[in-house]
Design a protein around this motif. Structure first.
Motif, PDB file in Angstrom:
ATOM      1  N   SER B  51     -18.370 -26.381 -32.445  1.00 24.73           N
ATOM      2  CA  SER B  51     -19.385 -26.400 -31.794  1.00 24.73           C
ATOM      3  C   SER B  51     -19.427 -25.908 -29.935  1.00 24.73           C
ATOM      4  O   SER B  51     -19.579 -25.425 -29.779  1.00 24.73           O
ATOM      5  N   GLN B  52     -18.965 -27.780 -30.535  1.00 26.89           N
ATOM      6  CA  GLN B  52     -18.799 -27.438 -28.501  1.00 26.89           C
ATOM      7  C   GLN B  52     -18.269 -26.182 -28.036  1.00 26.89           C
ATOM      8  O   GLN B  52     -17.650 -25.980 -26.602  1.00 26.89           O
ATOM      9  N   ALA B  53     -16.626 -26.290 -28.404  1.00 24.51           N
ATOM     10  CA  ALA B  53     -16.366 -25.186 -27.994  1.00 24.51           C
ATOM     11  C   ALA B  53     -16.554 -24.095 -27.376  1.00 24.51           C
ATOM     12  O   ALA B  53     -16.294 -23.080 -26.841  1.00 24.51           O
ATOM     13  N   ARG B  78     -22.457  -4.249 -23.103  1.00 27.25           N
ATOM     14  CA  ARG B  78     -20.671  -4.430 -23.447  1.00 27.25           C
ATOM     15  C   ARG B  78     -19.608  -3.908 -24.601  1.00 27.25           C
ATOM     16  O   ARG B  78     -20.458  -4.000 -25.245  1.00 27.25           O
ATOM     17  N   THR B  79     -18.724  -3.120 -24.410  1.00 20.20           N
ATOM     18  CA  THR B  79     -18.208  -2.908 -25.348  1.00 20.20           C
ATOM     19  C   THR B  79     -16.914  -3.580 -26.480  1.00 20.20           C
ATOM     20  O   THR B  79     -16.671  -4.304 -27.503  1.00 20.20           O
ATOM     21  N   ALA B  80     -16.664  -4.668 -25.446  1.00 19.37           N
ATOM     22  CA  ALA B  80     -15.312  -5.463 -25.356  1.00 19.37           C
ATOM     23  C   ALA B  80     -16.045  -7.541 -25.993  1.00 19.37           C
ATOM     24  O   ALA B  80     -17.130  -7.479 -25.346  1.00 19.37           O
ATOM     25  N   PRO B  81     -16.026  -8.258 -26.711  1.00 22.46           N
ATOM     26  CA  PRO B  81     -16.490  -8.845 -26.751  1.00 22.46           C
ATOM     27  C   PRO B  81     -15.216 -10.359 -25.627  1.00 22.46           C
ATOM     28  O   PRO B  81     -14.258  -9.696 -25.201  1.00 22.46           O
ATOM     29  N   ILE B  82     -16.550 -10.843 -24.989  1.00 22.70           N
ATOM     30  CA  ILE B  82     -15.970 -12.160 -24.252  1.00 22.70           C
ATOM     31  C   ILE B  82     -15.364 -13.263 -24.897  1.00 22.70           C
ATOM     32  O   ILE B  82     -15.082 -13.541 -26.413  1.00 22.70           O
ATOM     33  N   ASP B  83     -14.577 -13.717 -24.175  1.00 24.97           N
ATOM     34  CA  ASP B  83     -13.271 -14.945 -24.760  1.00 24.97           C
ATOM     35  C   ASP B  83     -14.187 -15.824 -24.252  1.00 24.97           C
ATOM     36  O   ASP B  83     -13.608 -16.902 -22.911  1.00 24.97           O
ATOM     37  N   ILE B  84     -14.551 -16.874 -25.396  1.00 23.41           N
ATOM     38  CA  ILE B  84     -15.366 -17.637 -24.672  1.00 23.41           C
ATOM     39  C   ILE B  84     -14.520 -18.966 -24.484  1.00 23.41           C
ATOM     40  O   ILE B  84     -14.258 -19.168 -22.833  1.00 23.41           O
ATOM     41  N   ALA B  85     -13.574 -19.017 -25.173  1.00 23.09           N
ATOM     42  CA  ALA B  85     -12.412 -19.684 -24.530  1.00 23.09           C
ATOM     43  C   ALA B  85     -11.984 -20.037 -23.254  1.00 23.09           C
ATOM     44  O   ALA B  85     -11.828 -20.475 -23.077  1.00 23.09           O
ATOM     45  N   LYS B  86     -11.887 -19.012 -22.918  1.00 28.82           N
ATOM     46  CA  LYS B  86     -11.286 -18.796 -21.274  1.00 28.82           C
ATOM     47  C   LYS B  86     -11.768 -18.576 -20.068  1.00 28.82           C
ATOM     48  O   LYS B  86     -12.341 -18.736 -18.989  1.00 28.82           O
ATOM     49  N   LEU B  87     -13.159 -19.183 -20.762  1.00 34.78           N
ATOM     50  CA  LEU B  87     -14.699 -19.584 -19.253  1.00 34.78           C
ATOM     51  C   LEU B  87     -14.686 -20.144 -19.247  1.00 34.78           C
ATOM     52  O   LEU B  87     -14.300 -21.522 -19.499  1.00 34.78           O
ATOM     53  N   ARG B  89     -16.155 -23.797 -17.876  1.00 36.81           N
ATOM     54  CA  ARG B  89     -17.366 -24.369 -18.670  1.00 36.81           C
ATOM     55  C   ARG B  89     -18.427 -24.188 -18.601  1.00 36.81           C
ATOM     56  O   ARG B  89     -20.568 -24.524 -18.503  1.00 36.81           O
ATOM     57  N   ASP B  90     -18.159 -24.588 -16.870  1.00 40.48           N
ATOM     58  CA  ASP B  90     -20.593 -24.319 -15.235  1.00 40.48           C
ATOM     59  C   ASP B  90     -20.140 -23.238 -14.508  1.00 40.48           C
ATOM     60  O   ASP B  90     -21.287 -22.986 -14.403  1.00 40.48           O
ATOM     61  N   GLY B  91     -19.236 -22.021 -15.842  1.00 40.44           N
ATOM     62  CA  GLY B  91     -19.418 -21.365 -14.373  1.00 40.44           C
ATOM     63  C   GLY B  91     -20.608 -19.791 -14.966  1.00 40.44           C
ATOM     64  O   GLY B  91     -21.581 -19.979 -15.985  1.00 40.44           O
ATOM     65  N   PRO B  92     -20.842 -18.403 -13.788  1.00 40.50           N
ATOM     66  CA  PRO B  92     -22.471 -17.990 -14.454  1.00 40.50           C
ATOM     67  C   PRO B  92     -22.419 -16.974 -15.462  1.00 40.50           C
ATOM     68  O   PRO B  92     -23.167 -17.819 -16.315  1.00 40.50           O
ATOM     69  N   GLU B  93     -20.723 -16.898 -16.408  1.00 44.61           N
ATOM     70  CA  GLU B  93     -20.937 -16.321 -17.408  1.00 44.61           C
ATOM     71  C   GLU B  93     -21.720 -16.822 -18.749  1.00 44.61           C
ATOM     72  O   GLU B  93     -21.815 -16.501 -19.882  1.00 44.61           O
ATOM     73  N   MET B  94     -20.420 -17.850 -18.656  1.00 51.41           N
ATOM     74  CA  MET B  94     -20.754 -19.210 -19.955  1.00 51.41           C
ATOM     75  C   MET B  94     -22.370 -19.711 -19.607  1.00 51.41           C
ATOM     76  O   MET B  94     -23.084 -19.721 -20.941  1.00 51.41           O
TER      77      MET B  94
END
Lengths: 402, 668
Positions: B51-53, B78-87, B89-94
């Motif tokens: 869950s933290q990930a 958005r048509t394509a999903p976002i890969d949270i694993a690559k964001l 951790r404290d960026g604006p998208e996250m």
């Protein structure tokens, strides 16, 4: 995710709109051993057999600055044990011909050829206008430094006569590594001797305030109620005194007729008397929180006496914290002694401490010309910093079970 | 339909002092929009790390070393999903995803709200942070009146945010949402705090709600309400839910799909019926067998994953030889408690002035209110109640760790312990008499971590009672401690270890060994399994049962978990708000609960069986634990005194005499 991946994902999503499938029932085929959690490696085994102090040591060892500073402090205290051997001169020897001599450089090469460590002699002239002594290096003769040699005689710890030194000047030469003062005494030797006093003031003072803090804080924390209240208020009153004037007043009250040694102990007692409240508070709050721990209740429910609970459960639990906070308050003692002596109210010559040495540097005119008189500040800063870092590391390591 | 969240071969590693820990080791699962997926596992299984990930909240020492977490918010274009694993951790998208697209409820409602801000400000903050997003504007705009609607892309002002917050608080069931806006978290009960937490998580209408053990810290009746609330809100808002829990009962009640994790890996996953009816993996089967259920036959044992076999040596001979005193009566109760009272005076200061001067109203809290019961020799009496009902205070009075009120001695009250015919007035014991009495009655603590001194070796810990009471010489003690270790199924070679080297269950066994060192006749167990995992819980319960048989012990077993008490206890006493309300043999209590509080308690326990979902109508909307809300024969109406009524079959209930007629009618 790369742009390509994104495009592929998007394309895939459009091409096959997947219906929501019923959740598949998937079972892992990997072998499963319910006892795997209970198996131990040799490393874990070692960790599990370790007691509190061993765990603390392992944690402290990982704190690099603390280890380095601890090593430095150990070295300094070892030096104070053998000050007479380390110092090339006695702290009181006057070199009338070398008053206010600047630090003498150690050279290795003379006229292009290797000689080993040596010094050049001084050539002294007087400025015709200011009558100031001006020293220049006399490059005509070399004075090789001798090692493991016999030099000035001294009484080791005031008991055994000896002449052995780690390094001595050559016959007829001088070795003033950090220059000399207004009476022509070697600064380096004086700093080495002074370390003995300055470093032990903190230790004696802290052991005294440790005992006071443990007893008074222990009483407050264990009995609670009105006793705790009185002790707390007393601590607040003591803490509200401005420290410096109080030190000054107390040390001014020490009889002038006392021998320097008695003055030394008087000063440590004064420092300890004003330092214990912090430790007493630490002891009290730790006791209060530990008393509520289940293991203390468990001991009480077994029928353990209060003495046993305090002695077997509470004191061992906070001793490590206490040692860490004591270590952190040694620097303030050293600084206090230095400040008092600097102001001329602490230790008095012939006893030498770093503060006494700095007392020589009170005149800005003298310091402006003879900057090396300020050098005792360097060991003070290094030792204080080391105590801080070491104490920090100790404090982090003090509770290995958090 | 695209998956909302697709976790694929996720690997999260932790740096620890002796290498890396593979907390999550190749986990894959999918959450469809609107679905409820439960992630189940015991402590250390890696479920919370997952869950933290997903939330981008991993601690510094953790690193995602492989796999992907694809999140596709259906409300964005958005048509394509976002890969949270690559964001980052404290960026604006996250940050935009966190709280806006996915939000989380934590386990501990006490600490997850800030004590310094009002509930309105804390929830309003989320609205103001995420309110500028187009998609949110749509949903949030619906909540506020037309006059207040702001153009898309503009942040809501404070007034609008509070408006939205009030709506949300009404939705999660705050009785007076307008007032709630201005309350601070410490003024709310645990249940209301968790509701506020849910309101905060849902106010921005996330597509996915992660609930990390959302009800573990709550009482069962509150838990049932919160679960119901979450189910209702989910249906209303159409979000998906990822439920992280160790409680199979909760899973059976809320989930549609289940993912079972063990040591960082998925061992089995599937639909809820597959998981509960056709479990295949040995771990899952073992887990299902380890959960105590209502109405288990008396001779059925739980099957822990790792069974322990207690071994008795010659010093711990099976039955202790006792010298009976002349007046020994085998039928007499071991412990007889009469009219026990304990009140606390709480000074409530409303202003700083009052607090400083120590004035203000004094409120009396009746922690234990006229409690009377008997514990029979050789039985296990279960004492059930929710947090704050006074059960721990009661146990501490019996152990003489807290002094009972003086008033009760006027009513002929007191605690009498029957030491094989010799009557001991427990509350009157002084000094060495009390120390001597400690050998008869011992205590097992709830928290296996704080109840063992970490600075003593296991040998020192277990031998301490022997040293205190000066039992035997050094050789005798060594032998005794060794036997005690074997008695609780531990290796006697581990005596020189320290407690930190043992797991929670093993530590609890050490605590049991210590309690038994003096060979007591009776042991008070205060929530001994509530801090343990399900499989360990079964192990400890079985151990306690076996020890009772072998050593002839009498237990007073205190717990908030009705199923656990049902498994181990012969008779069960139910406690609420300082009073005993019902006492009956286990079977009788579950077959025929009479008191409204008992009824609520029985119906609120989630069972690990999808066909037996919770009946939420019996919960009295959370009022079952408030004595003033009980129906008449149970409420103290003032006209008729409440009494301890005997309903036959060893069944007692606290009610007015009017009840007896009614129950016979019911039975007929």
């Amino acid at each position: 995710m790369t742009a390509m991946d994104e495009a592929r994902q998007a394309a895939g999503a459009v091409a096959t709109p997947p219906p929501a499938p019923p959740p598949a029932h998937v079972v892992s085929k990997e072998p499963w051993d319910p006892y795997v959690a209970e198996k131990l490696t040799a490393e874990q085994e070692r960790f599990y057999m370790a007691g509190q102090w061993k765990l603390m040591w392992w944690r402290l060892r990982r704190h690099k600055p603390a280890v380095i500073c601890g090593g430095f402090l150990l070295f300094m205290y070892l030096v104070t044990l053998v000050s007479e051997i380390i110092a090339p001169y006695d702290q009181h020897t006057r070199h009338i011909r070398h008053i206010f001599a600047p630090p003498q450089g150690i050279h290795l090469f003379h006229e292009g050829s290797f000689v080993g460590p040596f010094t050049y002699g001084y050539k002294m002239e007087r400025d015709p206008d200011t009558l100031q002594r001006i020293y220049t290096e006399d490059k005509s003769t070399t004075h090789p430094v001798r090692f493991f040699c016999l030099g000035e005689s001294y009484e080791f710890w005031g008991l055994i006569e000896g002449r052995f030194h780690l390094a001595c000047p050559s016959e007829g030469g001088t070795l003033f590594l950090l220059g000399t003062d207004r009476l022509g005494r070697d600064m380096f030797s004086r700093i080495v001797y002074a370390a003995r006093i300055s470093l032990t003031v903190g230790l004696f003072g802290i052991s005294l305030s440790f005992v006071l803090g443990l007893v008074i804080g222990g009483i407050a924390g264990y009995y609670g109620g009105w006793i705790d209240n009185i002790i707390q208020r007393a601590i607040e009153i003591i803490k509200s005194f401005p420290h410096l004037p109080l030190w000054l007043a107390l040390s001014a009250a020490l009889p002038v007729t006392w021998s320097p040694l008695l003055v030394y102990f008087g000063i440590t007692i004064i420092l300890a008397l004003l330092d214990w409240p912090g430790l007493a508070r630490a002891v009290r709050s730790k006791l209060l929180s530990l008393r509520e721990e289940d293991f203390a209740t468990a001991a009480a429910l077994m029928g353990a006496s209060p003495q046993r609970i305090i002695g077997r459960h509470l004191i061992p639990s906070f001793m490590s914290h206490l040692i860490a906070s004591a270590t952190l308050s040694i620097p303030s003692m050293i600084l206090a002694e230095t400040a008092l002596s600097f102001l001329g109210l602490g230790l008095r010559p012939p006893i030498t401490s770093w503060g006494v040495l700095l007392n020589e540097a009170t005149d800005i005119n003298v310091v402006a010309v003879n900057w090396w008189l300020m050098l005792p500040v360097v060991p003070v800063i290094l030792v204080i910093l080391s105590f801080q870092f070491f104490g920090d590391g100790l404090r982090d390591a003090a509770d290995p079970y958090h | 339909m695209n998956a909302l969240l697709r976790v694929d071969d996720l690997k999260v590693h932790f740096r620890v002092h002796d290498g890396t820990l593979k907390a999550v080791d190749g986990v894959s699962f999918t959450i469809n929009p609107g679905a409820t997926v439960a992630l189940v596992g015991e402590s250390g299984s890696g479920k919370s790390v997952c869950s933290q990930a997903i939330m981008g909240l991993l601690p510094k020492a953790a690193r995602i070393v492989g796999g992907s977490i694809l999140f596709q918010d259906p409300r964005t274009n958005r048509t394509a999903p976002i890969d949270i694993a690559k964001l980052r951790r404290d960026g604006p998208e996250m940050r935009a995803i966190r709280g806006g697209g996915i939000s989380i409820i934590f386990q501990e409602p006490m600490t997850s709200l800030s004590a310094l801000h009002t509930v309105g400000d804390q929830i309003g903050e989320a609205v103001q942070l995420h309110g500028s997003r187009l998609s949110d504007m749509h949903s949030i705009g619906e909540q506020i009146g037309d006059g207040l609607r702001t153009p898309a892309g503009k942040k809501l002002d404070r007034k609008q945010a509070l408006e939205v917050t009030e709506q949300m608080l009404r939705m999660v069931g705050f009785p007076d949402p307008k007032r709630a806006l201005r309350t601070f978290p410490f003024e709310l009960s645990g249940g209301l705090r968790q509701r506020a937490m849910i309101a905060m998580a849902l106010v921005c209408r996330p597509a996915l709600l992660i609930a990390d053990e959302p009800t573990t810290a709550l009482d069962v009746t509150i838990q049932a309400q919160i679960l119901k609330l979450m189910k209702d809100l989910q249906a209303e808002l159409g979000m998906a839910m990822l439920m992280i829990t160790h409680d199979l009962g909760v899973v059976a009640n809320v989930a549609e799909e289940v993912v079972v994790m063990y040591r960082g890996r998925v061992v089995e996953s599937g639909g809820i019926d597959d998981i509960f009816r056709n479990a295949e993996h040995p771990y899952l089967k073992a887990l299902l067998n380890a959960v105590p259920r209502f109405g288990m036959p008396d001779d059925e044992r739980l099957v822990p994953i790792r069974e322990i076999k207690p071994a008795t040596g010659h010093l711990l001979a099976e039955k202790k030889p006792v010298a009976h005193a002349s007046g020994y009566d085998p039928a007499a109760p071991v412990l007889s408690v009469r009219h026990l009272h304990k009140t606390y005076a709480i000074k409530k200061a409303d202003t700083l002035f009052e607090a400083l001067w120590g004035i203000g109203r004094t409120r009396t809290v009746h922690a234990v209110n006229d409690v009377s019961f008997d514990v029979r020799r050789g039985e296990c009496l279960g004492l059930v109640g929710e947090s704050g009902c006074g059960k721990t205070t009661l146990s501490k009075i019996l152990m003489r760790a807290i002094t009972a009120d003086q008033a009760m001695s006027d009513q002929g009250g007191g605690v009498v312990y029957d030491d094989w015919g010799r009557k001991i007035d427990v509350l009157a014991l002084r000094n060495h008499e009390l120390i001597e009495f400690r050998r008869k009655l011992q205590f097992i603590f709830q928290d296996p971590f704080s109840s063992l001194n970490p600075r003593m070796t296991v040998f020192d810990i277990i031998s301490e009672p022997l040293v205190i009471h000066d039992v035997g010489d050094a050789a005798h003690r060594r032998e005794m401690v060794g036997e005690l270790m074997e008695l609780v199924g531990l290796d006697r070679r581990h005596l020189s270890r320290y407690p930190h080297s043992f797991s929670g269950g093993q530590r609890q066994r050490l605590g049991i060994a210590r309690a038994l060192a003096l060979r007591p006749d009776m042991v008070i167990c205060d929530e001994p399994v509530s801090a343990l995992d399900v499989s360990i819980q079964a192990q400890i319960l079985n151990l306690l049962r076996d020890l009772q048989d072998r050593l002839g012990l009498t237990y007073l077993f205190i717990s908030h978990n009705l199923a656990v008490v049902d498994y181990i206890a012969d008779r069960i006493a139910v406690m609420c708000a300082g009073r005993l309300v019902e006492l009956a043999p286990g079977k009788e209590l579950f077959r025929n609960p009479v008191h409204p509080y008992t009824q609520a308690l029985v119906s609120a326990v989630p069972e690990p069986d999808p066909s037996k979902k919770l009946d939420l109508t019996a919960l009295m909307e959370g009022k079952a634990s408030i004595p003033a809300e009980w129906p008449v024969p149970f409420r103290d109406s003032g006209s008729e005194p409440l009494d301890w009524l005997d309903l036959g079959n060893d069944h007692f209930v606290r009610a007015t005499a009017a009840l007896t007629g009614r129950t016979t009618e019911k039975a007929a």
